[in-house]
Enzyme design. Structure first.
Site, mmCIF file in Angstrom:
data_model
loop_
_atom_site.group_PDB
_atom_site.id
_atom_site.type_symbol
_atom_site.label_atom_id
_atom_site.label_comp_id
_atom_site.label_asym_id
_atom_site.label_seq_id
_atom_site.Cartn_x
_atom_site.Cartn_y
_atom_site.Cartn_z
ATOM 1 N N ASP A 229 -90.662 -75.570 -13.743
ATOM 2 C CA ASP A 229 -90.189 -74.873 -12.529
ATOM 3 C C ASP A 229 -90.807 -73.496 -12.347
ATOM 4 O O ASP A 229 -90.272 -72.661 -11.620
ATOM 5 C CB ASP A 229 -88.658 -74.742 -12.557
ATOM 6 C CG ASP A 229 -87.973 -76.071 -12.734
ATOM 7 O OD1 ASP A 229 -86.915 -76.130 -13.368
ATOM 8 O OD2 ASP A 229 -88.527 -77.079 -12.247
HETATM 9 N N1 LIG Z 1 -94.533 -79.936 -16.539
HETATM 10 C C1 LIG Z 1 -93.626 -80.060 -15.546
HETATM 11 N N2 LIG Z 1 -93.071 -81.244 -15.304
HETATM 12 C C2 LIG Z 1 -92.188 -81.362 -14.291
HETATM 13 C C3 LIG Z 1 -91.789 -80.241 -13.533
HETATM 14 C C4 LIG Z 1 -92.435 -78.987 -13.799
HETATM 15 O O1 LIG Z 1 -92.158 -77.961 -13.143
HETATM 16 N N3 LIG Z 1 -93.346 -78.950 -14.809
HETATM 17 N N4 LIG Z 1 -90.795 -80.354 -12.589
HETATM 18 C C5 LIG Z 1 -89.959 -81.529 -12.773
HETATM 19 C C6 LIG Z 1 -88.885 -81.724 -11.791
HETATM 20 N N5 LIG Z 1 -87.680 -81.054 -12.237
HETATM 21 C C7 LIG Z 1 -87.224 -80.055 -11.501
HETATM 22 O O2 LIG Z 1 -87.683 -79.822 -10.397
HETATM 23 C C8 LIG Z 1 -87.033 -81.452 -13.445
HETATM 24 C C9 LIG Z 1 -87.030 -82.760 -13.799
HETATM 25 C C10 LIG Z 1 -86.409 -83.147 -15.000
HETATM 26 C C11 LIG Z 1 -85.841 -82.240 -15.828
HETATM 27 C C12 LIG Z 1 -85.222 -82.682 -17.099
HETATM 28 O O3 LIG Z 1 -84.643 -81.927 -17.808
HETATM 29 N N6 LIG Z 1 -85.409 -83.993 -17.400
HETATM 30 C C13 LIG Z 1 -84.847 -84.564 -18.592
HETATM 31 C C14 LIG Z 1 -84.620 -86.038 -18.373
HETATM 32 C C15 LIG Z 1 -83.799 -86.269 -17.146
HETATM 33 C C16 LIG Z 1 -83.638 -87.753 -16.842
HETATM 34 O O4 LIG Z 1 -84.141 -88.603 -17.550
HETATM 35 O O5 LIG Z 1 -83.014 -87.994 -15.794
HETATM 36 C C17 LIG Z 1 -85.894 -84.509 -19.671
HETATM 37 O O6 LIG Z 1 -87.079 -84.666 -19.324
HETATM 38 O O7 LIG Z 1 -85.470 -84.416 -20.818
HETATM 39 C C18 LIG Z 1 -85.883 -80.908 -15.463
HETATM 40 C C19 LIG Z 1 -86.467 -80.513 -14.256
HETATM 41 C C20 LIG Z 1 -90.790 -82.768 -12.897
HETATM 42 N N7 LIG Z 1 -91.654 -82.590 -14.033
#
Ligand SMILES: Nc1nc2c(c(=O)[nH]1)N[C@@H](CN(C=O)c1ccc(C(=O)N[C@@H](CCC(=O)O)C(=O)O)cc1)CN2
Length: 286
Positions: A229
């Site tokens: 983010d």
């Molecule tokens: N390298 C990046 N990857 C992603 C970003 C980013 O800014 N840099 N943005 C995300 C989207 N997002 C917020 O906008 C977001 C998505 C997911 C998570 C999160 O904590 N996911 C968990 C799993 C959640 C699930 O399985 O439903 C995790 O990965 O452990 C936080 C923010 C997209 N990718």
């Protein structure tokens, strides 16, 4: 045949940049359709986007134009790109379970109001398959876990390569991309974050917003970087809410804001209206 060309550039600011650029294209019979510029007074860097048309330039290829312009670019130490505006950008969408941003982009594309070609959809779930196939776009269900993340991300990159896609759009794709994938997609991946950044980062911003008791909620479209983010912001918008709104109502109100913000960001990126300025952007929006 009319040729529509767009030049984007940034360079250290000094006198004569615009005169040199417009003189070069005027001498070749190009007509300026739209030209917008910005000087970043903090860094002394100059940004320019100019769209040209040429009614009779059949013999003038983009490659030869680039070659001839490179002398001016070198003189001003420019970072620049010259593109054919008639070539619609090929993009890949990534989505998880929530389809509002995905459907928003698909609808605008099919309606002819988004200057892209959506060439594939990738997802870690199967929820959007039917909608995607209704639009006639290939759907790739690529489940992911910490066990297979490098392989899954390699599949995403291969799909982008096989389809000549220039942009990956994370349309509520809820998996964090690895540093390696972010490096490979630098400036070529846009995410929609469901809050008005820098507030409420992470996966559950609406619940954070509810607990904080905010009166405005929003959404942010940004380029994807390894820092979650934190990528350069392209577009943001907000909507007024009140104490009377439940968390679920905030989610519902937010979805419409997310859809509009992501459509705008993808539209401007595809029209080469977004220029990088360090960890910020210059957006010559229309
Ligand atoms: N390298 C990046 N990857 C992603 C970003 C980013 O800014 N840099 N943005 C995300 C989207 N997002 C917020 O906008 C977001 C998505 C997911 C998570 C999160 O904590 N996911 C968990 C799993 C959640 C699930 O399985 O439903 C995790 O990965 O452990 C936080 C923010 C997209 N990718």
């Amino acid at each position: 045949m009319t040729t529509n060309t767009v030049l984007t550039l940034s360079c250290p600011d000094k006198p004569g940049i615009v005169a040199s650029v417009s003189g070069f294209f005027a001498q070749k019979g190009f007509n300026i359709e739209e030209s917008t510029q910005h000087e970043d007074r903090q860094t002394g860097r100059f940004f320019l986007r100019t769209a040209f048309t040429c009614a009779d330039c059949d013999d003038q290829t983009l490659a030869s134009l680039r070659e001839e312009f490179s002398a001016i670019a070198a003189e001003f130490d420019m970072e620049w790109q010259l593109r054919d505006q008639d070539q619609r950008m090929k993009i890949v969408l990534a989505v998880s379970k929530w389809g509002h941003c995905f459907n928003g982009l698909m609808h605008k594309w099919r309606a002819g109001t988004l200057p892209v070609d959506i060439v594939a959809v990738v997802s870690n779930h199967d929820d959007m398959r039917n909608s995607c196939e209704w639009y006639g776009v290939p759907y790739y269900h690529l489940p992911v876990s910490n066990e297979n993340r490098p392989e899954q991300e390699a599949q995403i990159l291969q799909i982008m390569k096989d389809t000549d896609a220039e942009l990956l759009v994370l349309a509520r794709y809820m998996q964090i991309l690895s540093d390696n994938l972010c490096r490979q997609l630098s400036g070529r991946a846009i995410n929609i974050h469901h809050s008005f950044l820098p507030g409420f980062k992470g996966a559950k911003p609406y619940h954070q917003a509810y607990e904080r008791g905010v009166k405005l909620i929003g959404a942010t479209a940004h380029y994807v970087t390894a820092d979650l983010d934190e990528g350069p912001i392209i577009e943001q918008a907000v909507e007024r809410v009140s104490h009377a709104n439940s968390p679920d109502e905030l989610v519902e109100i937010g979805r419409d804001v997310e859809t509009v913000v992501l459509n705008r960001a993808v539209n401007w990126h595809a029209q080469h209206r977004v220029l990088m300025n360090g960890n910020r952007t210059v957006v010559f929006r229309r």
